[in-house]
Write an enzyme that holds these catalytic residues in place. Structure first.
Site, PDB file in Angstrom:
ATOM      1  N   ALA A   1     -27.891  32.028  -9.173  1.00 19.37           N
ATOM      2  CA  ALA A   1     -28.027  32.868 -10.194  1.00 19.37           C
ATOM      3  C   ALA A   1     -27.266  33.823 -10.349  1.00 19.37           C
ATOM      4  O   ALA A   1     -27.671  34.992 -10.588  1.00 19.37           O
ATOM      5  CB  ALA A   1     -29.794  33.344 -10.012  1.00 19.37           C
TER       6      ALA A   1
ATOM      7  N   GLY B   1     -24.464  33.971 -12.528  1.00 16.45           N
ATOM      8  CA  GLY B   1     -23.898  33.890 -13.766  1.00 16.45           C
ATOM      9  C   GLY B   1     -24.401  35.293 -14.813  1.00 16.45           C
ATOM     10  O   GLY B   1     -25.273  35.844 -14.262  1.00 16.45           O
TER      11      GLY B   1
ATOM     12  N   ARG C   1     -24.884  34.967 -23.295  1.00 17.95           N
ATOM     13  CA  ARG C   1     -25.843  34.826 -24.902  1.00 17.95           C
ATOM     14  C   ARG C   1     -27.019  35.183 -25.140  1.00 17.95           C
ATOM     15  O   ARG C   1     -27.775  35.482 -26.125  1.00 17.95           O
ATOM     16  CB  ARG C   1     -25.738  32.954 -24.771  1.00 17.95           C
ATOM     17  CG  ARG C   1     -24.511  32.309 -25.294  1.00 17.95           C
ATOM     18  CD  ARG C   1     -24.592  31.048 -25.633  1.00 17.95           C
ATOM     19  NE  ARG C   1     -24.421  30.287 -24.259  1.00 17.95           N
ATOM     20  CZ  ARG C   1     -24.750  29.104 -23.960  1.00 17.95           C
ATOM     21  NH1 ARG C   1     -25.464  28.401 -24.865  1.00 17.95           N
ATOM     22  NH2 ARG C   1     -24.660  28.317 -23.005  1.00 17.95           N
TER      23      ARG C   1
ATOM     24  N   ASN D   1     -26.970  15.966 -16.992  1.00 17.66           N
ATOM     25  CA  ASN D   1     -26.906  16.574 -15.655  1.00 17.66           C
ATOM     26  C   ASN D   1     -27.784  17.672 -15.676  1.00 17.66           C
ATOM     27  O   ASN D   1     -27.150  18.681 -16.455  1.00 17.66           O
ATOM     28  CB  ASN D   1     -25.674  16.685 -14.930  1.00 17.66           C
ATOM     29  CG  ASN D   1     -25.550  17.550 -13.628  1.00 17.66           C
ATOM     30  OD1 ASN D   1     -26.794  17.535 -12.892  1.00 17.66           O
ATOM     31  ND2 ASN D   1     -24.707  18.428 -13.523  1.00 17.66           N
TER      32      ASN D   1
ATOM     33  N   ASN E   1     -76.027  58.187 -21.134  1.00 16.97           N
ATOM     34  CA  ASN E   1     -75.823  58.021 -22.622  1.00 16.97           C
ATOM     35  C   ASN E   1     -74.870  59.422 -22.972  1.00 16.97           C
ATOM     36  O   ASN E   1     -75.139  60.276 -22.867  1.00 16.97           O
ATOM     37  CB  ASN E   1     -76.901  57.912 -23.524  1.00 16.97           C
ATOM     38  CG  ASN E   1     -76.210  57.450 -25.000  1.00 16.97           C
ATOM     39  OD1 ASN E   1     -76.311  56.282 -25.114  1.00 16.97           O
ATOM     40  ND2 ASN E   1     -76.219  58.190 -25.826  1.00 16.97           N
TER      41      ASN E   1
ATOM     42  N   TYR F   1     -57.961  68.312 -18.920  1.00 17.81           N
ATOM     43  CA  TYR F   1     -56.680  68.967 -18.528  1.00 17.81           C
ATOM     44  C   TYR F   1     -56.579  70.368 -18.818  1.00 17.81           C
ATOM     45  O   TYR F   1     -56.927  70.740 -20.107  1.00 17.81           O
ATOM     46  CB  TYR F   1     -55.833  67.993 -19.148  1.00 17.81           C
ATOM     47  CG  TYR F   1     -54.263  68.297 -18.966  1.00 17.81           C
ATOM     48  CD1 TYR F   1     -53.971  68.282 -17.950  1.00 17.81           C
ATOM     49  CD2 TYR F   1     -53.359  68.450 -20.229  1.00 17.81           C
ATOM     50  CE1 TYR F   1     -52.495  68.884 -17.769  1.00 17.81           C
ATOM     51  CE2 TYR F   1     -52.070  68.620 -19.979  1.00 17.81           C
ATOM     52  CZ  TYR F   1     -51.669  69.009 -18.868  1.00 17.81           C
ATOM     53  OH  TYR F   1     -50.264  69.085 -18.609  1.00 17.81           O
TER      54      TYR F   1
ATOM     55  N   SER G   1     -74.301  64.473 -29.091  1.00 20.63           N
ATOM     56  CA  SER G   1     -72.952  64.293 -29.790  1.00 20.63           C
ATOM     57  C   SER G   1     -72.034  65.453 -29.728  1.00 20.63           C
ATOM     58  O   SER G   1     -72.502  66.606 -29.905  1.00 20.63           O
ATOM     59  CB  SER G   1     -73.059  63.887 -31.247  1.00 20.63           C
ATOM     60  OG  SER G   1     -73.770  62.431 -31.286  1.00 20.63           O
TER      61      SER G   1
ATOM     62  N   ALA H   1     -76.222  68.770 -28.955  1.00 22.37           N
ATOM     63  CA  ALA H   1     -74.983  68.583 -29.666  1.00 22.37           C
ATOM     64  C   ALA H   1     -74.112  69.606 -30.045  1.00 22.37           C
ATOM     65  O   ALA H   1     -74.565  70.713 -30.184  1.00 22.37           O
ATOM     66  CB  ALA H   1     -75.319  67.691 -31.058  1.00 22.37           C
TER      67      ALA H   1
HETATM   68  C1  UD1 Z   1     -23.564  22.870 -15.177  1.00 22.19           C
HETATM   69  C2  UD1 Z   1     -23.163  21.924 -14.735  1.00 22.19           C
HETATM   70  C3  UD1 Z   1     -23.329  20.710 -15.825  1.00 22.19           C
HETATM   71  C4  UD1 Z   1     -24.822  20.604 -16.206  1.00 22.19           C
HETATM   72  C5  UD1 Z   1     -25.259  22.086 -16.493  1.00 22.19           C
HETATM   73  C6  UD1 Z   1     -26.917  22.098 -16.624  1.00 22.19           C
HETATM   74  C7  UD1 Z   1     -21.255  22.104 -13.327  1.00 22.19           C
HETATM   75  C8  UD1 Z   1     -19.757  22.092 -13.228  1.00 22.19           C
HETATM   76  N1  UD1 Z   1     -21.727  21.644 -14.318  1.00 22.19           N
HETATM   77  O1  UD1 Z   1     -22.806  23.479 -16.493  1.00 22.19           O
HETATM   78  O2  UD1 Z   1     -23.007  19.320 -15.431  1.00 22.19           O
HETATM   79  O3  UD1 Z   1     -25.266  19.661 -17.321  1.00 22.19           O
HETATM   80  O4  UD1 Z   1     -25.222  22.920 -15.369  1.00 22.19           O
HETATM   81  O5  UD1 Z   1     -27.168  23.269 -17.078  1.00 22.19           O
HETATM   82  O6  UD1 Z   1     -22.028  22.241 -12.163  1.00 22.19           O
HETATM   83  N2  UD1 Z   1     -23.429  29.785 -11.275  1.00 22.19           N
HETATM   84  C9  UD1 Z   1     -23.305  30.630 -10.202  1.00 22.19           C
HETATM   85  N3  UD1 Z   1     -22.098  30.813  -9.734  1.00 22.19           N
HETATM   86  C10 UD1 Z   1     -20.750  30.461 -10.503  1.00 22.19           C
HETATM   87  C11 UD1 Z   1     -21.124  29.816 -11.734  1.00 22.19           C
HETATM   88  C12 UD1 Z   1     -22.205  29.484 -12.154  1.00 22.19           C
HETATM   89  O7  UD1 Z   1     -24.161  31.110  -9.599  1.00 22.19           O
HETATM   90  O8  UD1 Z   1     -19.731  30.773 -10.075  1.00 22.19           O
HETATM   91  C13 UD1 Z   1     -24.771  29.705 -11.836  1.00 22.19           C
HETATM   92  C14 UD1 Z   1     -25.079  30.347 -13.131  1.00 22.19           C
HETATM   93  O9  UD1 Z   1     -25.657  31.442 -12.837  1.00 22.19           O
HETATM   94  C15 UD1 Z   1     -25.860  29.020 -13.712  1.00 22.19           C
HETATM   95  C16 UD1 Z   1     -25.779  27.814 -13.089  1.00 22.19           C
HETATM   96  O10 UD1 Z   1     -25.123  28.152 -11.975  1.00 22.19           O
HETATM   97  O11 UD1 Z   1     -27.413  29.432 -13.395  1.00 22.19           O
HETATM   98  C17 UD1 Z   1     -25.122  26.886 -13.965  1.00 22.19           C
HETATM   99  O12 UD1 Z   1     -23.584  27.607 -14.235  1.00 22.19           O
HETATM  100  P1  UD1 Z   1     -23.169  27.462 -15.621  1.00 22.19           P
HETATM  101  O13 UD1 Z   1     -21.805  28.081 -15.810  1.00 22.19           O
HETATM  102  O14 UD1 Z   1     -24.281  27.669 -16.734  1.00 22.19           O
HETATM  103  O15 UD1 Z   1     -22.785  25.811 -15.564  1.00 22.19           O
HETATM  104  P2  UD1 Z   1     -22.901  24.706 -16.844  1.00 22.19           P
HETATM  105  O16 UD1 Z   1     -21.417  25.176 -17.563  1.00 22.19           O
HETATM  106  O17 UD1 Z   1     -23.716  24.877 -17.895  1.00 22.19           O
END
Ligand code: UD1
Ligand code: CA
Length: 491
Positions: free
Chosen positions: A13, A15, A19, A176, A383, A393, A411, A429
């Protein structure tokens, strides 16, 4: 076979989630009452892992703050530079040391992934004695994903990232998911050999598959039955899609357990909400937090309840409730606002345009119309007349009002706190009550009425009111003949 407990679940987590175009880190966006990452952690916990590890990086303080409050059982590992998924897992292994046994790797942005699906992956991994088993799915549009390359016999050869794929490989529909079960020791060794000589210059976790296979280890795949589960959230369109799918799942579970959901399209229920059989949820209703709805109760239409308890057979219409407790058989609304600390007793009533806060309203007591009840205790069978205000207050501090049992507040009464109305007392009232009222007394606190006869005809001569007054006077002087008389000067 029973699924062996994984030695660790690693949730990636770190990343940025660009987007999402958000100040909030992607994995902290919420659906169905939980952050994305917490949905994943809930599924992971169901597997009973020995260790739960989350890799964080982007917006580190925010994610750390959230996770240490909500998921204190998770070990957080910081990945300073996001150098790819392989680098992320390597960073974990360097931080926590060798992990023997099965290591499950997954992402923080796949909230639809169910524990059952992960169990299926672990089962396949154990049964086949694999070094790595990847969770895959066949999707209508695999664009952007890594593709699963298999040989003619169907054995998994490698995973190729879209950016590194040949046109033939891009035509592969099996993607994948990014979720894998690894043998921990083999994973650690393979990761040391993962390079960054690829289109993105990153250490790909996906490369581990080909490395292990080339070393003669077993590499397998488990195909998810429903591809929707493995689709991650990258933007707000996918966020709303995931919310819809999760909500539909939650509603289905409630309906199968005996709850009527009149309009699933406009009903939104958080994961931790509980409902008893024969509860009915009407259109436009949101049940949030740890709201509980009792048997046979009705909620909605158009109600939003957060952390609120609805007793059995209670009826709650067009209401906003937060931190409130509604007793069995009570009725609330339409158009009521129940703020935190509201406790409505059995068969009590909070009616139209009533706001309550920090108020206990006893069994069978009624606050039927246009009233504010703040910082109060009301006994049983009392009531509160329409348009009354519990004046709590004084501009500086809040004060309490105590109303006894079987009280009749007239009332438009202002109860200026602190003040106590004794059992069985009445207020007239329009009274402004500033002193305590003893039990059984009638409190009158208002100006006496004075009628100035003939005022309108004198001071508003010629107006429609004056004409009406003159007609009334003539009718009084000459009743019964039905003939309209003119004149009739006022006294
Ligand atoms: C990755 C897979 C791809 C797969 C896809 C599914 C690799 C090289 N590719 O691609 O085959 O189809 O996920 O969604 O693994 N993250 C880190 N540190 C990093 C990079 C990423 O924690 O240095 C985390 C990101 O927060 C994210 C996840 O790993 O939750 C996937 O990273 P992302 O860069 O989105 O990989 P994709 O290019 O989508
Ligand atoms: Ca992704």
């Amino acid at each position: 076979m029973s699924v062996p407990r994984p030695a660790a679940v690693i949730v990636l987590a770190a990343g940025e989630g660009t987007r999402m175009k958000s100040k909030t880190p992607k994995v902290l966006h919420e659906i169905s009452g939980r952050a994305l990452v917490d949905h994943m952690l809930t599924a992971a916990r169901a597997l009973g892992p020995e260790r739960l590890i989350v890799v964080i990086g982007h917006a580190r303080e925010q994610v750390e703050g959230h996770l240490s409050a909500v998921s204190p059982d998770a070990r957080l590992v910081v990945q300073e530079k996001r150098n790819g998924t392989g680098h992320a897992v390597r960073t974990v292994l360097e931080a926590v040391g060798p992990i023997d046994g099965t290591v499950l790797v997954t992402y923080g942005d796949t909230p639809l992934l169910r524990a059952e699906t992960l169990r299926g992956l672990l089962e396949r991994h154990a049964e086949d004695g694999n070094a790595v088993t990847v969770l895959t799915a066949v999707v209508p549009d695999p664009a952007g994903y890594g593709r699963i390359v298999r040989d003619d016999a169907g054995a998994v050869l490698e995973i190729v990232e879209e950016k590194d794929a040949t046109p033939e490989q891009r035509a592969i529909a099996e993607m994948n998911s990014g979720v894998y079960a690894f043998d921990g020791a083999l994973l650690a060794r393979a990761l040391r050999r993962v390079g960054a000589a690829n289109a993105q210059g990153e250490e790909y976790l996906t490369d581990v598959l080909a490395i292990l296979r080339e070393d003669g280890h077993r590499v397998g795949a488990h195909v998810a039955a429903d591809h929707v589960e493995v689709e991650g959230v990258n933007d707000r369109v996918q966020l709303s899609f995931a919310r819809r799918v999760l909500n539909d799942r939650i509603l289905r579970d409630h309906m199968r357990a005996g709850v009527t959901v009149v309009d699933p399209a406009t009903t939104w229920i958080d994961v931790d909400v509980t409902m008893e059989p024969d509860a009915v949820v009407h259109p436009g209703t949101q049940l949030k937090g740890v709201t509980r709805v009792g048997a046979g109760a009705e909620v909605g239409p158009h109600s939003t309840l957060t952390d609120t308890v609805v007793g059995e057979e209670a009826v709650v219409r067009n209401t906003v409730g937060e931190g409130a407790e509604i007793g069995p058989g009570a009725t609330v609304g339409p158009f009521a606002y129940l703020r935190p600390g509201t406790v409505l007793g059995r068969k009590g009533k909070i009616g139209a345009y009533v706001e309550t806060k920090n108020a206990t309203i006893g069994e069978g007591s009624k606050v039927p119309h246009l009233t504010y009840v703040g910082d109060a205790t009301i006994g049983e069978g009392s009531n509160i007349g329409a348009a009354s205000v519990f004046v709590n207050y004084d501009g500086v501090s809040k004060h309490r009002t105590v109303v006894g049992d079987h009280v009749r507040v007239g009332s438009d009464t202002m109860l200026v706190a602190p003040v106590t109305i004794g059992d069985g007392a009445y207020t007239a009232a329009g009274s402004v009550i500033t002193n305590d009222v003893p039990p059984g007394a009638m409190a009158v606190a208002r100006g006496r009425q004075r009628n100035i006869e003939g005022w309108v005809v004198r001071r508003r001569a010629g107006s429609s009111s004056a004409e009406a007054a003159e007609r009334a006077a003539a009718d009084r002087d000459d009743p019964g003949d039905g003939v309209r008389a003119d004149g009739g000067a006022p006294r």
